[in-house]
Design a protein around this motif. Structure first.
Motif, PDB file in Angstrom:
ATOM      1  N   ILE A   1       0.758  -1.181  -0.029  1.00  0.00           N
ATOM      2  CA  ILE A   1      -0.046   0.241  -0.073  1.00  0.00           C
ATOM      3  C   ILE A   1       0.849   1.294   0.089  1.00  0.00           C
ATOM      4  CG2 ILE A   1      -0.133   0.059   2.440  1.00  0.00           C
ATOM      5  CD1 ILE A   1      -3.229   1.147   2.150  1.00  0.00           C
ATOM      6  N   GLY A   2       2.233   1.257   0.639  1.00  0.00           N
ATOM      7  CA  GLY A   2       2.855   2.283   0.672  1.00  0.00           C
ATOM      8  C   GLY A   2       3.707   2.673  -0.608  1.00  0.00           C
ATOM      9  N   ASP A   3       3.749   1.936  -1.706  1.00  0.00           N
ATOM     10  CA  ASP A   3       4.448   1.990  -2.743  1.00  0.00           C
ATOM     11  C   ASP A   3       4.214   2.944  -3.783  1.00  0.00           C
ATOM     12  OD1 ASP A   3       6.341  -0.067  -2.169  1.00  0.00           O
ATOM     13  OD2 ASP A   3       4.949  -1.681  -2.718  1.00  0.00           O
ATOM     14  N   LEU A   4       2.769   3.367  -3.539  1.00  0.00           N
ATOM     15  CA  LEU A   4       2.028   4.496  -4.421  1.00  0.00           C
ATOM     16  C   LEU A   4       2.166   5.830  -3.725  1.00  0.00           C
ATOM     17  CD1 LEU A   4      -1.074   2.769  -5.717  1.00  0.00           C
ATOM     18  CD2 LEU A   4       1.237   2.641  -6.762  1.00  0.00           C
ATOM     19  N   PHE A  45     -15.784  -6.661 -19.930  1.00  0.00           N
ATOM     20  CA  PHE A  45     -15.326  -6.870 -18.396  1.00  0.00           C
ATOM     21  C   PHE A  45     -13.812  -7.217 -18.748  1.00  0.00           C
ATOM     22  CE2 PHE A  45     -14.061  -9.850 -14.841  1.00  0.00           C
ATOM     23  CZ  PHE A  45     -13.823  -8.882 -14.027  1.00  0.00           C
ATOM     24  N   LEU A  46     -12.850  -6.668 -18.346  1.00  0.00           N
ATOM     25  CA  LEU A  46     -11.378  -6.738 -18.548  1.00  0.00           C
ATOM     26  C   LEU A  46     -10.790  -6.971 -17.108  1.00  0.00           C
ATOM     27  CD1 LEU A  46      -8.716  -7.131 -20.148  1.00  0.00           C
ATOM     28  CD2 LEU A  46      -8.525  -4.488 -20.197  1.00  0.00           C
ATOM     29  N   TYR A  47     -10.193  -8.139 -17.044  1.00  0.00           N
ATOM     30  CA  TYR A  47      -9.537  -8.287 -15.814  1.00  0.00           C
ATOM     31  C   TYR A  47      -7.865  -8.404 -16.213  1.00  0.00           C
ATOM     32  CZ  TYR A  47      -8.011 -11.170 -11.713  1.00  0.00           C
ATOM     33  OH  TYR A  47      -7.282 -11.741 -10.517  1.00  0.00           O
ATOM     34  N   LEU A  48      -7.225  -7.233 -15.647  1.00  0.00           N
ATOM     35  CA  LEU A  48      -5.850  -7.501 -15.923  1.00  0.00           C
ATOM     36  C   LEU A  48      -4.849  -7.813 -14.911  1.00  0.00           C
ATOM     37  CD1 LEU A  48      -3.322  -6.770 -17.855  1.00  0.00           C
ATOM     38  CD2 LEU A  48      -3.738  -4.244 -17.622  1.00  0.00           C
ATOM     39  N   SER A  49      -4.520  -8.947 -14.843  1.00  0.00           N
ATOM     40  CA  SER A  49      -3.908  -9.347 -13.535  1.00  0.00           C
ATOM     41  C   SER A  49      -2.283  -9.459 -13.516  1.00  0.00           C
ATOM     42  CB  SER A  49      -4.363 -10.899 -13.258  1.00  0.00           C
ATOM     43  OG  SER A  49      -3.536 -11.124 -12.103  1.00  0.00           O
ATOM     44  N   TYR A  50      -1.654  -8.586 -13.294  1.00  0.00           N
ATOM     45  CA  TYR A  50      -0.210  -8.138 -13.471  1.00  0.00           C
ATOM     46  C   TYR A  50       0.660  -9.191 -12.668  1.00  0.00           C
ATOM     47  CZ  TYR A  50      -0.286  -4.028 -16.205  1.00  0.00           C
ATOM     48  OH  TYR A  50      -0.764  -3.061 -17.314  1.00  0.00           O
ATOM     49  N   THR A  51       2.048  -9.361 -13.186  1.00  0.00           N
ATOM     50  CA  THR A  51       2.726 -10.260 -12.207  1.00  0.00           C
ATOM     51  C   THR A  51       3.968  -9.586 -11.636  1.00  0.00           C
ATOM     52  OG1 THR A  51       4.261 -10.928 -14.037  1.00  0.00           O
ATOM     53  CG2 THR A  51       2.463 -12.252 -13.729  1.00  0.00           C
ATOM     54  N   ILE A  52       3.849  -8.292 -11.568  1.00  0.00           N
ATOM     55  CA  ILE A  52       4.826  -7.394 -10.995  1.00  0.00           C
ATOM     56  C   ILE A  52       4.126  -6.259  -9.868  1.00  0.00           C
ATOM     57  CG2 ILE A  52       6.366  -7.156 -12.823  1.00  0.00           C
ATOM     58  CD1 ILE A  52       4.814  -4.583 -13.951  1.00  0.00           C
ATOM     59  N   PRO A  53       4.955  -6.088  -8.915  1.00  0.00           N
ATOM     60  CA  PRO A  53       6.233  -6.153  -8.866  1.00  0.00           C
ATOM     61  C   PRO A  53       6.682  -7.615  -7.905  1.00  0.00           C
ATOM     62  CG  PRO A  53       5.359  -4.916  -7.141  1.00  0.00           C
ATOM     63  CD  PRO A  53       4.130  -5.074  -7.953  1.00  0.00           C
ATOM     64  N   TYR A  73      12.942  -3.479  -7.975  1.00  0.00           N
ATOM     65  CA  TYR A  73      11.623  -3.092  -7.478  1.00  0.00           C
ATOM     66  C   TYR A  73      10.926  -1.784  -7.710  1.00  0.00           C
ATOM     67  CZ  TYR A  73       7.523  -3.504  -4.155  1.00  0.00           C
ATOM     68  OH  TYR A  73       6.616  -3.889  -3.571  1.00  0.00           O
ATOM     69  N   ALA A  74      11.747  -0.832  -7.584  1.00  0.00           N
ATOM     70  CA  ALA A  74      11.191   0.634  -7.619  1.00  0.00           C
ATOM     71  C   ALA A  74      10.911   0.690  -9.334  1.00  0.00           C
ATOM     72  CB  ALA A  74      12.250   1.554  -7.329  1.00  0.00           C
ATOM     73  N   ALA A  75      11.598   0.012 -10.218  1.00  0.00           N
ATOM     74  CA  ALA A  75      11.566   0.219 -11.852  1.00  0.00           C
ATOM     75  C   ALA A  75      10.198  -0.556 -11.947  1.00  0.00           C
ATOM     76  CB  ALA A  75      12.876  -0.214 -12.356  1.00  0.00           C
ATOM     77  N   MET A  76      10.123  -1.696 -11.525  1.00  0.00           N
ATOM     78  CA  MET A  76       8.848  -2.560 -11.437  1.00  0.00           C
ATOM     79  C   MET A  76       7.578  -1.618 -11.469  1.00  0.00           C
ATOM     80  SD  MET A  76       9.468  -6.762 -10.751  1.00  0.00           S
ATOM     81  CE  MET A  76      10.269  -7.741 -11.893  1.00  0.00           C
ATOM     82  N   VAL A  77       7.501  -1.122 -10.101  1.00  0.00           N
ATOM     83  CA  VAL A  77       6.297  -0.156  -9.870  1.00  0.00           C
ATOM     84  C   VAL A  77       6.102   0.971 -10.679  1.00  0.00           C
ATOM     85  CG1 VAL A  77       5.303   1.102  -7.890  1.00  0.00           C
ATOM     86  CG2 VAL A  77       6.647  -0.865  -7.309  1.00  0.00           C
ATOM     87  N   SER A  78       7.267   1.484 -11.067  1.00  0.00           N
ATOM     88  CA  SER A  78       7.180   2.750 -12.148  1.00  0.00           C
ATOM     89  C   SER A  78       6.721   2.202 -13.510  1.00  0.00           C
ATOM     90  CB  SER A  78       8.348   3.462 -12.126  1.00  0.00           C
ATOM     91  OG  SER A  78       8.762   4.074 -10.843  1.00  0.00           O
ATOM     92  N   HIS A  79       7.275   0.960 -13.911  1.00  0.00           N
ATOM     93  CA  HIS A  79       6.756   0.434 -15.062  1.00  0.00           C
ATOM     94  C   HIS A  79       5.374   0.243 -15.188  1.00  0.00           C
ATOM     95  CE1 HIS A  79       7.531  -1.403 -19.040  1.00  0.00           C
ATOM     96  NE2 HIS A  79       6.873  -2.367 -18.571  1.00  0.00           N
ATOM     97  N   LEU A  80       4.854  -0.629 -14.088  1.00  0.00           N
ATOM     98  CA  LEU A  80       3.388  -0.705 -14.003  1.00  0.00           C
ATOM     99  C   LEU A  80       2.600   0.633 -14.079  1.00  0.00           C
ATOM    100  CD1 LEU A  80       1.160  -2.364 -12.934  1.00  0.00           C
ATOM    101  CD2 LEU A  80       1.804  -2.028 -10.446  1.00  0.00           C
ATOM    102  N   ASP A  81       3.173   1.697 -13.330  1.00  0.00           N
ATOM    103  CA  ASP A  81       2.237   2.869 -13.168  1.00  0.00           C
ATOM    104  C   ASP A  81       2.366   3.416 -14.703  1.00  0.00           C
ATOM    105  OD1 ASP A  81       1.574   5.613 -11.668  1.00  0.00           O
ATOM    106  OD2 ASP A  81       3.184   6.093 -13.300  1.00  0.00           O
ATOM    107  N   HIS A  82       3.467   3.270 -15.429  1.00  0.00           N
ATOM    108  CA  HIS A  82       3.225   3.805 -16.895  1.00  0.00           C
ATOM    109  C   HIS A  82       2.384   3.164 -17.775  1.00  0.00           C
ATOM    110  CE1 HIS A  82       5.174   5.404 -20.701  1.00  0.00           C
ATOM    111  NE2 HIS A  82       5.218   4.094 -21.220  1.00  0.00           N
ATOM    112  N   GLN A  83       2.277   1.663 -17.328  1.00  0.00           N
ATOM    113  CA  GLN A  83       1.344   1.005 -18.131  1.00  0.00           C
ATOM    114  C   GLN A  83      -0.140   1.334 -17.948  1.00  0.00           C
ATOM    115  OE1 GLN A  83       2.177  -3.249 -18.112  1.00  0.00           O
ATOM    116  NE2 GLN A  83       3.441  -2.930 -19.518  1.00  0.00           N
TER     117      GLN A  83
END
Length: 467
Positions: free
Chosen positions: A39-42, A202-210, A255-265
């Protein structure tokens, strides 16, 4: 006379248009779930070291939930609660295993299919392998590409992927230089662009990161490296080769890059919605399946460094708040008030009744979840839960229950099913640092009685005990 008829016809067409496409139109629903994001990653929840501009903007344009909870503290059971609307004291699947989701339990995509929705899922499933009753093509999904098995989802550059092809589940070769989550975004955008607007989707986008492994493209990692190619963060301890997860020289940066990459997506996906003119009839929810992890080179010190669990105690595999208290954001242009905050105490098993209400479907069987449509729209009185419940079947077994602001936790349930409990008052102690069970024996006894009466016996998950 002709002008009169033209005027009358235009009024009639306006009436028909308003009647057909007004407030009664079923919304499209997009449910986006990160894997092991704390929860604290955003930024919206206090993150200062990891950049998440798109999700922070998402929050400004929608609603931030302060008290939303995962269904479990690990992957598969948490996802099972989403699909069934039941908490882990009632679901068939209560732990990470190959037990498929219950055939006799109608699940979320099946409800939405019955309501006329086109359904698609891309990413981690974890609720049934091929040739079982839990395989996606048998459970209401029109399109699926991802991982049936949790373990397969551990690898960010897989050599194969599971996919529905001509109505049959198949395993397809996958390019070894393609980041799996980039592919999931690409398929999601293709799906959105393919919708004609005649049917809701209905779209379920279930990422595997971070989630570990902490491996991603050099280009994505670059934003957290200095000009010498070293991590911008101190005290990096490399994760060596030859382990279950791939090697990583800079776990913090990765880890930080994965979170930011997720954010970009997420930013890209929102741009696609806008491009298609679908923003005003699409509810988009973003969350994570459970708390942050210590795997693939990530450590407790890293969690503290980033404050990934915010002010909360614990992480993945804990029933303390850090393991189950989730980031939860909702955006629905024109319906959800921008910049709004909800203190509704909800859990993943509320998603089924909420989406079913929006789709106009009646629920079947025993459901623990409640619809939070009123919280989303600000219309009507929002029903509240009498309690939220979790159980976990690793590390000796754990149980927890939340009643109002009071939370009881029992550990090593397998050794002593009626063992002592810890009691926390989250209104005064959100970090669960002060066990007050001895100070409030009556409150402890009250919550323990509820805890002991919640769960049903299960053929697969009974804390090591036989039925």
């Amino acid at each position: 006379m002709k002008s009169f008829y033209k005027f009358f016809l235009s009024l009639f067409l306006i009436f028909i248009s308003t009647f057909s496409f007004g407030q009664t139109k079923k919304p499209n629903i997009i449910y986006i779930m990160a894997d092991d994001l704390g929860i604290g990653d955003l930024g919206v929840y206090g993150q200062e070291k990891i950049k998440t501009p798109n999700l922070d903007q998402f929050a400004k344009e929608g609603m931030v939930f302060t008290d939303f909870y995962a269904g479990s503290t690990v992957c598969a059971p948490s996802r099972a609660t989403i699909m069934t609307g039941q908490h882990t004291g009632h679901t068939l699947l209560r732990g990470n295993s190959n037990v498929p989701i219950d055939l006799d339990q109608k699940i979320l995509p099946e409800y939405l299919k019955d309501a006329g929705y086109t359904t698609a899922m891309f990413g981690k499933w974890g609720l049934g392998l091929a040739n079982t009753v839990g395989s996606p093509e048998k459970r209401g999904w029109d399109e699926f590409a991802g991982f049936l098995l949790q373990r397969d989802a551990h690898y960010q550059f897989p050599d194969s992927i599971d996919m529905i092809s001509d109505g049959v589940m198949t395993k397809q070769p996958f390019p070894n230089d393609l980041f799996a989550n980039d592919y999931f975004l690409e398929r999601s955008e293709e799906f959105i662009r393919s919708q004609s607007g005649k049917k809701p989707f209905f779209l379920y986008l279930s990422y595997t990161i971070p989630h570990a492994e902490l491996v991603l493209s050099k280009e994505s990692l670059k934003q957290y490296l200095d000009q010498d190619g070293k991590s911008v963060f101190p005290d990096e301890n490399a994760w060596p080769d030859g382990q279950h997860y791939g090697p990583q020289e800079f776990p913090k940066a990765a880890y930080a890059a994965m979170v930011s990459h997720l954010d970009h997506q997420i930013g890209q996906l929102m741009a696609t919605l806008k491009e298609k003119g679908l923003e005003e009839n699409t509810l988009v929810i973003f969350t994570s399946d459970n708390g942050t992890h210590t795997e693939g080179g990530r450590t407790d010190a890293d969690i503290d460094f980033f404050k990934s669990s915010a002010q909360f105690r614990g992480k993945k595999r804990d029933l303390y708040e850090g393991g189950v208290h989730m980031p939860f954001l909702a955006r629905w242009v024109g319906t959800v008030k921008p910049g709004s905050v909800s203190h509704f105490k909800g859990a993943f098993y509320d998603l089924l009744p909420t989406f079913a209400q929006l789709a106009g479907e009646k629920l079947e069987g025993e459901i623990d979840g409640i619809s939070f449509v009123s919280a989303l729209t600000g219309k009507g009185d929002q029903e509240e839960h009498p309690y939220l419940y979790w159980e976990f079947h690793e590390q000796g077994g754990k149980q927890a229950i939340l009643v109002g602001n009071w939370k009881v936790i029992r550990i090593e349930v397998g050794k002593n099913p009626q063992g002592t409990v810890e009691l926390y008052d989250l209104s005064k102690d959100p970090s669960e640092s002060n066990d007050v069970a001895s100070q409030f024996p009556e409150k402890t006894a009250e919550l323990t009685a509820i805890l002991d009466g919640v769960r049903t016996e299960n053929p697969h998950f009974n804390f090591g005990r036989k039925n």
